[in-house]
Design a protein around this motif. Structure first.
Motif, PDB file in Angstrom:
ATOM      1  N   ARG A 196       0.835  -1.220   0.000  1.00  0.00           N
ATOM      2  CA  ARG A 196       0.000   0.000   0.000  1.00  0.00           C
ATOM      3  C   ARG A 196       0.859   1.254   0.000  1.00  0.00           C
ATOM      4  NH1 ARG A 196      -2.919  -3.176   3.548  1.00  0.00           N
ATOM      5  NH2 ARG A 196      -2.048  -2.121   5.361  1.00  0.00           N
ATOM      6  N   ARG A 197       1.910   1.269   0.815  1.00  0.00           N
ATOM      7  CA  ARG A 197       2.783   2.451   0.900  1.00  0.00           C
ATOM      8  C   ARG A 197       3.517   2.694  -0.417  1.00  0.00           C
ATOM      9  NH1 ARG A 197       1.923   6.204   4.027  1.00  0.00           N
ATOM     10  NH2 ARG A 197       4.086   6.643   4.389  1.00  0.00           N
ATOM     11  N   ILE A 198       3.948   1.624  -1.080  1.00  0.00           N
ATOM     12  CA  ILE A 198       4.608   1.770  -2.378  1.00  0.00           C
ATOM     13  C   ILE A 198       3.641   2.412  -3.366  1.00  0.00           C
ATOM     14  CG2 ILE A 198       5.532   0.490  -4.366  1.00  0.00           C
ATOM     15  CD1 ILE A 198       6.721  -1.509  -2.311  1.00  0.00           C
ATOM     16  N   PHE A 199       2.387   1.977  -3.326  1.00  0.00           N
ATOM     17  CA  PHE A 199       1.411   2.565  -4.239  1.00  0.00           C
ATOM     18  C   PHE A 199       1.120   4.025  -3.877  1.00  0.00           C
ATOM     19  CE2 PHE A 199      -2.929   3.539  -5.581  1.00  0.00           C
ATOM     20  CZ  PHE A 199      -2.771   3.394  -6.949  1.00  0.00           C
ATOM     21  N   GLU A 200       0.921   4.295  -2.593  1.00  0.00           N
ATOM     22  CA  GLU A 200       0.595   5.659  -2.161  1.00  0.00           C
ATOM     23  C   GLU A 200       1.736   6.634  -2.440  1.00  0.00           C
ATOM     24  OE1 GLU A 200      -0.231   5.200   1.977  1.00  0.00           O
ATOM     25  OE2 GLU A 200      -2.102   4.118   1.633  1.00  0.00           O
ATOM     26  N   GLN A 201       2.953   6.228  -2.145  1.00  0.00           N
ATOM     27  CA  GLN A 201       4.076   7.153  -2.247  1.00  0.00           C
ATOM     28  C   GLN A 201       4.721   7.201  -3.624  1.00  0.00           C
ATOM     29  OE1 GLN A 201       6.778   6.253   0.957  1.00  0.00           O
ATOM     30  NE2 GLN A 201       5.389   7.081   2.496  1.00  0.00           N
ATOM     31  N   LEU A 202       4.671   6.090  -4.359  1.00  0.00           N
ATOM     32  CA  LEU A 202       5.379   6.046  -5.636  1.00  0.00           C
ATOM     33  C   LEU A 202       4.454   5.849  -6.838  1.00  0.00           C
ATOM     34  CD1 LEU A 202       8.355   3.773  -4.550  1.00  0.00           C
ATOM     35  CD2 LEU A 202       8.288   6.273  -4.652  1.00  0.00           C
ATOM     36  N   GLY A 203       3.218   5.464  -6.576  1.00  0.00           N
ATOM     37  CA  GLY A 203       2.281   5.231  -7.670  1.00  0.00           C
ATOM     38  C   GLY A 203       2.506   3.922  -8.403  1.00  0.00           C
ATOM     39  N   VAL A 204       3.155   2.964  -7.750  1.00  0.00           N
ATOM     40  CA  VAL A 204       3.451   1.665  -8.367  1.00  0.00           C
ATOM     41  C   VAL A 204       2.672   0.586  -7.633  1.00  0.00           C
ATOM     42  CG1 VAL A 204       5.247  -0.027  -8.897  1.00  0.00           C
ATOM     43  CG2 VAL A 204       5.775   2.411  -8.994  1.00  0.00           C
ATOM     44  N   GLU A 205       1.876  -0.160  -8.382  1.00  0.00           N
ATOM     45  CA  GLU A 205       1.130  -1.256  -7.771  1.00  0.00           C
ATOM     46  C   GLU A 205       1.975  -2.525  -7.825  1.00  0.00           C
ATOM     47  OE1 GLU A 205      -3.091  -3.653  -8.125  1.00  0.00           O
ATOM     48  OE2 GLU A 205      -2.675  -2.006  -9.497  1.00  0.00           O
ATOM     49  N   VAL A 206       2.116  -3.173  -6.665  1.00  0.00           N
ATOM     50  CA  VAL A 206       2.836  -4.444  -6.563  1.00  0.00           C
ATOM     51  C   VAL A 206       1.792  -5.516  -6.295  1.00  0.00           C
ATOM     52  CG1 VAL A 206       4.607  -5.753  -5.337  1.00  0.00           C
ATOM     53  CG2 VAL A 206       4.863  -3.281  -5.601  1.00  0.00           C
ATOM     54  N   ARG A 207       1.681  -6.478  -7.224  1.00  0.00           N
ATOM     55  CA  ARG A 207       0.715  -7.561  -7.063  1.00  0.00           C
ATOM     56  C   ARG A 207       1.463  -8.844  -6.692  1.00  0.00           C
ATOM     57  NH1 ARG A 207      -0.946  -4.523 -11.191  1.00  0.00           N
ATOM     58  NH2 ARG A 207       0.006  -5.737 -12.853  1.00  0.00           N
ATOM     59  N   ILE A 208       0.998  -9.465  -5.603  1.00  0.00           N
ATOM     60  CA  ILE A 208       1.606 -10.707  -5.133  1.00  0.00           C
ATOM     61  C   ILE A 208       0.491 -11.730  -5.014  1.00  0.00           C
ATOM     62  CG2 ILE A 208       2.950 -11.825  -3.326  1.00  0.00           C
ATOM     63  CD1 ILE A 208       3.854  -9.002  -2.458  1.00  0.00           C
ATOM     64  N   ALA A 209       0.609 -12.818  -5.760  1.00  0.00           N
ATOM     65  CA  ALA A 209      -0.424 -13.854  -5.733  1.00  0.00           C
ATOM     66  C   ALA A 209       0.183 -15.169  -6.207  1.00  0.00           C
ATOM     67  CB  ALA A 209      -1.581 -13.456  -6.641  1.00  0.00           C
ATOM     68  N   PRO A 210      -0.444 -16.280  -5.835  1.00  0.00           N
ATOM     69  CA  PRO A 210       0.039 -17.562  -6.343  1.00  0.00           C
ATOM     70  C   PRO A 210      -0.020 -17.577  -7.862  1.00  0.00           C
ATOM     71  CG  PRO A 210      -1.564 -17.872  -4.592  1.00  0.00           C
ATOM     72  CD  PRO A 210      -1.571 -16.423  -4.925  1.00  0.00           C
ATOM     73  N   GLY A 211       0.970 -18.206  -8.474  1.00  0.00           N
ATOM     74  CA  GLY A 211       1.010 -18.308  -9.926  1.00  0.00           C
ATOM     75  C   GLY A 211      -0.078 -19.235 -10.437  1.00  0.00           C
ATOM     76  N   PRO A 212      -0.233 -19.317 -11.752  1.00  0.00           N
ATOM     77  CA  PRO A 212      -1.304 -20.132 -12.329  1.00  0.00           C
ATOM     78  C   PRO A 212      -1.059 -21.633 -12.189  1.00  0.00           C
ATOM     79  CG  PRO A 212       0.076 -19.213 -14.057  1.00  0.00           C
ATOM     80  CD  PRO A 212       0.541 -18.619 -12.763  1.00  0.00           C
ATOM     81  N   ASN A 213       0.168 -22.035 -11.964  1.00  0.00           N
ATOM     82  CA  ASN A 213       0.497 -23.457 -11.815  1.00  0.00           C
ATOM     83  C   ASN A 213       0.633 -23.805 -10.344  1.00  0.00           C
ATOM     84  OD1 ASN A 213       0.626 -23.736 -14.649  1.00  0.00           O
ATOM     85  ND2 ASN A 213       2.702 -22.897 -14.615  1.00  0.00           N
ATOM     86  N   GLU A 214       0.966 -25.033 -10.083  1.00  0.00           N
ATOM     87  CA  GLU A 214       1.153 -25.494  -8.714  1.00  0.00           C
ATOM     88  C   GLU A 214       2.306 -24.742  -8.052  1.00  0.00           C
ATOM     89  OE1 GLU A 214       2.162 -29.716  -6.495  1.00  0.00           O
ATOM     90  OE2 GLU A 214       1.491 -29.694  -8.548  1.00  0.00           O
ATOM     91  N   VAL A 215       2.108 -24.344  -6.799  1.00  0.00           N
ATOM     92  CA  VAL A 215       3.124 -23.606  -6.069  1.00  0.00           C
ATOM     93  C   VAL A 215       3.929 -24.592  -5.217  1.00  0.00           C
ATOM     94  CG1 VAL A 215       3.563 -21.811  -4.358  1.00  0.00           C
ATOM     95  CG2 VAL A 215       1.707 -21.526  -6.006  1.00  0.00           C
TER      96      VAL A 215
END
Length: 131
Positions: free
Chosen positions: A60-79
């Motif tokens: 959230r802070r990266i987005f608020e301060q720098l305007g960059v969205e960081v998305r972290i989620a499991p990949g489409p394959n098995e983790v």
């Protein structure tokens, strides 16, 4: 009067950050506030994250301060490893190529140090509900 430090431009031809697109009036120039020293502090904080809540707060802070969205989620394959967790940064003009690589790498190192955060992340996406 002191000025706000901004990131020095990359050498010509060394990066594809498209920094020149930020010269347009009204362009979001927050990304330029991430100096190399501040980037190192951010990388250190991401590597030493202690909980999923702290990681989400940093996102959230990266987005608020720098305007960059960081998305972290499991990949489409098995983790099976931390590489199976997808970490993407939004393409933003002025975001250095090296920074686009360093932030996900730091997050992965943080998850490797604290695998329980990765389990929480997987659980938040209902991947461990049947386990």
């Amino acid at each position: 009067m002191s000025t706000i430090p901004i990131r020095h431009p990359c050498p010509p031809g060394a990066c594809n950050c498209e920094r020149e697109r930020l010269q347009v009036p009204g362009a979001d120039q927050r990304i330029l506030l991430l100096t190399r020293e501040q980037e190192q502090r951010l990388i250190e904080r991401l590597e030493n994250v202690e909980s999923l809540e702290q990681l989400q707060h940093l996102q959230r802070r990266i987005f608020e301060q720098l305007g960059v969205e960081v998305r972290i989620a499991p990949g489409p394959n098995e983790v099976r490893t931390m590489r199976g967790i997808g970490i993407q940064l939004e393409e933003v003009p002025g975001l250095c190529r090296k920074t686009r690589q360093a932030i996900p790498a730091a997050i992965r190192r943080g998850l490797e140090r604290r695998p329980e955060i990765a389990w929480e992340l997987l659980n938040a996406h209902d991947l461990l509900r049947d386990a």
